[in-house]
Write an enzyme that holds these catalytic residues in place. Sequence first.
Site, PDB file in Angstrom:
ATOM      1  CG  ASP A  61       6.937  10.305   7.614  1.00  0.00           C
ATOM      2  OD1 ASP A  61       7.309   9.139   7.345  1.00  0.00           O
ATOM      3  OD2 ASP A  61       7.343  10.938   8.592  1.00  0.00           O
ATOM      4  CG  HIS A  65       4.955   1.223   2.061  1.00  0.00           C
ATOM      5  ND1 HIS A  65       5.353   2.437   2.573  1.00  0.00           N
ATOM      6  CD2 HIS A  65       5.802   0.297   2.594  1.00  0.00           C
ATOM      7  CE1 HIS A  65       6.404   2.266   3.362  1.00  0.00           C
ATOM      8  NE2 HIS A  65       6.691   0.980   3.400  1.00  0.00           N
ATOM      9  CG  LEU A  82      -0.882  17.944 -11.513  1.00  0.00           C
ATOM     10  CD1 LEU A  82      -0.786  19.332 -10.898  1.00  0.00           C
ATOM     11  CD2 LEU A  82      -1.647  16.999 -10.577  1.00  0.00           C
TER      12      LEU A  82
END
Length: 261
Positions: free
Chosen positions: A39, A57, A149
Amino acid sequence: MARAWSNEGRGPLYRLYINRLRRRLEREAVPRHVAMMIDGNRRWAKQLGYDSAAHGHRAGAAKMRDFLEWCDDVGVKVVSLYLLSTDNLRKRDSRELSDLIEIIAELAHELSHERDWRVQHVGRADLLPPDLARVLAEAETRTKGNTGLHVNLAVGYGGRSEIVDAVRSIIAQHDGEGGSLEELAASLTPEQIGEHLYTGGQPDPDLVIRTSGEQRLSDFLLWQSAHSEFYFVEALGPDLREVDFLRAIRDFTTRDRRYGS
């Protein structure tokens, strides 16, 4: 006024501290599943004087690649990244949303070629632009056999919608097997709902991290995070440092998890 880039994290003393933090982590105490709510990307871009949130972003996406490497290096098995909510799809202005969709598509493609990671889309593909849905599906297919992962990309995701979709899936399955609604109502369990979530078969997140100082869940993994530990970082998303991450992991390893008791 634009904020200058910090030199913190580039010196030898910082690296020594990072290495010491890593050495002190006990592998068996590291969370299996970490969920990340990045955020503050827009605030970061605004503070640096950029005229478009896309700069934030894009910087946030680059940080997420770093974050995944940090997780992989300390032994985390599953990471869920909250990239685009169903609310974002409705509320963001068209230019920012278009930029964000392009950035997410680039990130998904790049992650599908990283290490031995397995990429999985969690969310509503039918709500996404066809090109983004295609890239996410291709990344998932390309990495399906990988054993490293496990990376969940929450795109077009909403926690309440996920629970509704899970219940609908259970009802459809039960109906297909010829069962009655009365029988389903009597036999329905939390475990059954969990199996039909987008993350079915995965461990629930042990640790949920959110950047930028905000302390709310924002409809992310509502069911799965019922017993998660939470850690809030003041840094804006693109400013997150490896030391912040390692401190979050260290803090997690010292907590006495009570699982609701």
